[in-house]
Design an enzyme around this catalytic site. Structure first.
Site, PDB file in Angstrom:
ATOM      1  N   LYS A   1       1.032  -1.088   0.006  1.00 44.68           N
ATOM      2  CA  LYS A   1      -0.071   0.004   0.043  1.00 44.68           C
ATOM      3  C   LYS A   1       0.814   1.321  -0.005  1.00 44.68           C
ATOM      4  O   LYS A   1       2.048   1.155   0.434  1.00 44.68           O
ATOM      5  CB  LYS A   1      -0.836   0.064   1.250  1.00 44.68           C
TER       6      LYS A   1
ATOM      7  N   ARG B   1     -10.585   0.170  15.273  1.00 41.39           N
ATOM      8  CA  ARG B   1     -10.380   0.815  13.790  1.00 41.39           C
ATOM      9  C   ARG B   1     -11.804   0.050  13.205  1.00 41.39           C
ATOM     10  O   ARG B   1     -12.655   0.259  13.511  1.00 41.39           O
ATOM     11  CB  ARG B   1      -9.085   0.913  13.321  1.00 41.39           C
TER      12      ARG B   1
ATOM     13  N   HIS C   1      -6.080  -6.727  13.408  1.00 40.91           N
ATOM     14  CA  HIS C   1      -4.761  -5.889  13.412  1.00 40.91           C
ATOM     15  C   HIS C   1      -4.233  -5.552  14.933  1.00 40.91           C
ATOM     16  O   HIS C   1      -5.426  -5.029  15.749  1.00 40.91           O
ATOM     17  CB  HIS C   1      -5.277  -4.653  12.571  1.00 40.91           C
TER      18      HIS C   1
ATOM     19  N   ARG D   1       1.118 -10.556   7.835  1.00 45.10           N
ATOM     20  CA  ARG D   1       1.186  -9.361   6.864  1.00 45.10           C
ATOM     21  C   ARG D   1       2.368  -8.311   7.169  1.00 45.10           C
ATOM     22  O   ARG D   1       2.138  -7.124   7.809  1.00 45.10           O
ATOM     23  CB  ARG D   1       0.188  -8.857   7.116  1.00 45.10           C
TER      24      ARG D   1
ATOM     25  N   TYR E   1      13.774  30.864   3.038  1.00 43.22           N
ATOM     26  CA  TYR E   1      12.482  31.401   3.388  1.00 43.22           C
ATOM     27  C   TYR E   1      12.589  31.731   5.092  1.00 43.22           C
ATOM     28  O   TYR E   1      13.094  31.007   5.807  1.00 43.22           O
ATOM     29  CB  TYR E   1      11.404  30.389   3.176  1.00 43.22           C
TER      30      TYR E   1
ATOM     31  N   CYS F   1      12.669  24.191   1.040  1.00 40.08           N
ATOM     32  CA  CYS F   1      11.778  24.575   0.196  1.00 40.08           C
ATOM     33  C   CYS F   1      11.066  23.508  -0.411  1.00 40.08           C
ATOM     34  O   CYS F   1      11.317  22.585  -0.272  1.00 40.08           O
ATOM     35  CB  CYS F   1      12.426  25.489  -0.932  1.00 40.08           C
TER      36      CYS F   1
ATOM     37  N   ASP G   1      11.136  22.616  -3.515  1.00 36.98           N
ATOM     38  CA  ASP G   1      11.855  21.748  -4.615  1.00 36.98           C
ATOM     39  C   ASP G   1      13.299  21.865  -4.411  1.00 36.98           C
ATOM     40  O   ASP G   1      14.075  21.364  -5.223  1.00 36.98           O
ATOM     41  CB  ASP G   1      11.566  22.413  -5.928  1.00 36.98           C
TER      42      ASP G   1
HETATM   43  C1  LIG Z   1      -0.197  -1.471   6.947  1.00 40.66           C
HETATM   44  C2  LIG Z   1      -0.764  -2.823   7.505  1.00 40.66           C
HETATM   45  C3  LIG Z   1       0.060  -4.049   7.653  1.00 40.66           C
HETATM   46  C4  LIG Z   1       1.536  -3.775   7.932  1.00 40.66           C
HETATM   47  O1  LIG Z   1       2.090  -3.300   8.770  1.00 40.66           O
HETATM   48  P1  LIG Z   1       3.546  -3.066   9.115  1.00 40.66           P
HETATM   49  O2  LIG Z   1       3.601  -2.481  10.548  1.00 40.66           O
HETATM   50  O3  LIG Z   1       4.202  -2.365   8.117  1.00 40.66           O
HETATM   51  O4  LIG Z   1       4.040  -4.630   9.130  1.00 40.66           O
HETATM   52  C5  LIG Z   1      -0.661  -5.121   8.331  1.00 40.66           C
HETATM   53  N1  LIG Z   1      -1.798  -5.292   8.325  1.00 40.66           N
HETATM   54  C6  LIG Z   1      -2.927  -4.062   8.147  1.00 40.66           C
HETATM   55  C7  LIG Z   1      -4.220  -4.229   8.346  1.00 40.66           C
HETATM   56  C8  LIG Z   1      -2.044  -3.062   7.729  1.00 40.66           C
HETATM   57  O5  LIG Z   1      -3.053  -2.063   7.459  1.00 40.66           O
END
Ligand SMILES: *Cc1c(COP(=O)(O)O)cnc(C)c1O
Length: 385
Positions: free
Chosen positions: A36, A137, A166, A225, A276, A323, A325
């Site tokens: 992602k 969540r 998660h 994951r 700046y 800045c 760029d």
């Molecule tokens: C982003 C995400 C992961 C991976 O998380 P890391 O901390 O980068 O390993 C796994 N599961 C879900 C649901 C996530 O949103």
């Protein structure tokens, strides 16, 4: 023509990280690499291709569009959509074979209707059930998992193919937080039992992000994951040293180097302000190298003051505000080590000539490596090294 501000993707390092994960988990445990946010800023297609070549089973995305991008670039691996989508996006899930995480009666019913409209045969489209075991969540509560599994499996064109939860604090090693992670895990097992007790197969069960993958091997279940560790960074307190102290010798290597070149060198007299807001002025005469990289490339404004870049193996401070760029580097008076067009490395693996990592930048910017990496913008081309 490739712009001088670019990022190299060290293929061998990414492969090393995937192999380290593969060797750490049992052979029957599936791996779902999170790609992602454009592969955590590394380019999702490049990352997905390398992950696929290295035998990864699933790829995780956060939007339907991210999944479509992978399919349009020939990615064949299973794609798991971690965030929710709206009814208008649902037909694309079916068309591009993107497996959504789903929960809640109304959401399941919408997806079921979309599937009924899309499929005109008896195909059953696989979906994963999201369970909220304490992340706060998305997901259903564990006590509702069986009921929600029934909604999925009793619909004409959907079938339960897996279950995910998660963790909220798995990257912390404090006893209190480790206990919370264990409670979440126990709750997830309850959800799985709840589904089984209703007579349904829970499918592929998965709860481990990078931190839990490394710190809680007993929680691997059917699939892990990993995100951040694929890209070579340890998750917060689950550091290399901490893992070593537990007898786990996982050696991750940063994958991406962010580089640019010196495009001008200018002499500044004492008392001249730079950039700046005039937040910094020379307290003696010095030479300033201009580099064409800024916050629109992902070099966050809050990295200065504090940011140092490496040129020919030495560190030099960025002065004044970054800045959009460009930014300015103090190389000191009559510096013979820095010449016009020299390579400048912002961060990366050692072999890129970097003297900083994304963790160092995160410390300066009061953030985490995740944000440093995902901030690298599309304007910065990613090139396989
Ligand atoms: C982003 C995400 C992961 C991976 O998380 P890391 O901390 O980068 O390993 C796994 N599961 C879900 C649901 C996530 O949103």
């Amino acid at each position: 023509m490739i712009r001088c501000t670019k990022a190299f993707i060290y293929k061998e390092n990414l492969e090393n990280n995937i192999k380290q994960i593969r060797n750490f988990v049992k052979p029957n445990v599936k791996i779902c690499v999170a790609v992602k946010a454009d592969g955590y800023g590394h380019n999702a297609v490049l990352t997905a291709q390398l992950a696929e070549e290295n035998g990864v089973d699933y790829l995780a995305v956060a939007s339907v569009n991210e999944g479509i991008e992978l399919r349009k670039n020939g990615i064949k691996a299973n794609i798991l959509l971690l965030s929710l989508c709206t009814p208008l996006e649902m037909p694309d899930l079916f068309q591009y074979s993107i497996t959504p995480l789903i929960f809640a009666e109304e959401n399941i019913s919408c997806l079921s209707t979309a599937a009924d409209n899309y499929f005109n045969n008896n195909d059953k489209f696989p979906v994963f059930l999201a369970v909220d075991t304490g992340m706060g969540r998305v997901g259903c509560y564990s006590c509702d998992a069986g009921k929600e599994a029934a909604l999925i499996n009793n619909s004409k064109h959907l079938k339960l193919a897996g279950m995910c939860t998660h963790f909220a604090v798995s990257d912390s090693v404090s006893p209190e937080n480790q206990k919370y992670t264990k409670l979440q895990f126990e709750d997830f097992k309850k959800a799985i039992e709840n589904v089984k007790s209703m007579g349904f197969e829970p499918g592929i069960c998965s709860c481990c992000n990078s931190a839990a993958l490394l710190n809680n091997p007993e929680m691997h279940l059917d699939m892990v994951r990993p995100g951040i560790i694929t890209y070579g960074y340890y998750p917060d307190e689950v550091s290399e040293e901490y893992l070593k102290s537990k007898g786990c010798n996982i050696k991750l290597k940063p994958v991406l180097s962010l580089e640019t070149q010196v495009v001008a060198i200018r002499h500044f007299e004492k008392g001249k302000s730079v950039s700046y807001g005039r937040t910094w002025s020379t307290d003696e005469e010095t030479d300033i190298a201009i580099i064409p990289i800024g916050y629109a490339d992902g070099l966050l404004r809050r990295f200065s003051p504090g940011l140092v870049v490496s040129i020919n193996g030495k560190k030099y401070p960025v002065r004044g505000r970054i800045c959009m760029d460009q930014c300015m580097v103090d190389i000191g008076k009559d510096n013979k080590d820095v010449k016009l067009w020299d390579k400048v490395v912002i961060f990366g693996p050692e072999e890129s000539g970097a003297l900083c990592t994304a963790d160092d930048l995160a410390a300066i910017g009061n953030t985490i490596s995740y944000e440093v990496l995902t901030s690298i913008s599309k304007r910065v081309e990613k090139i396989i090294h």
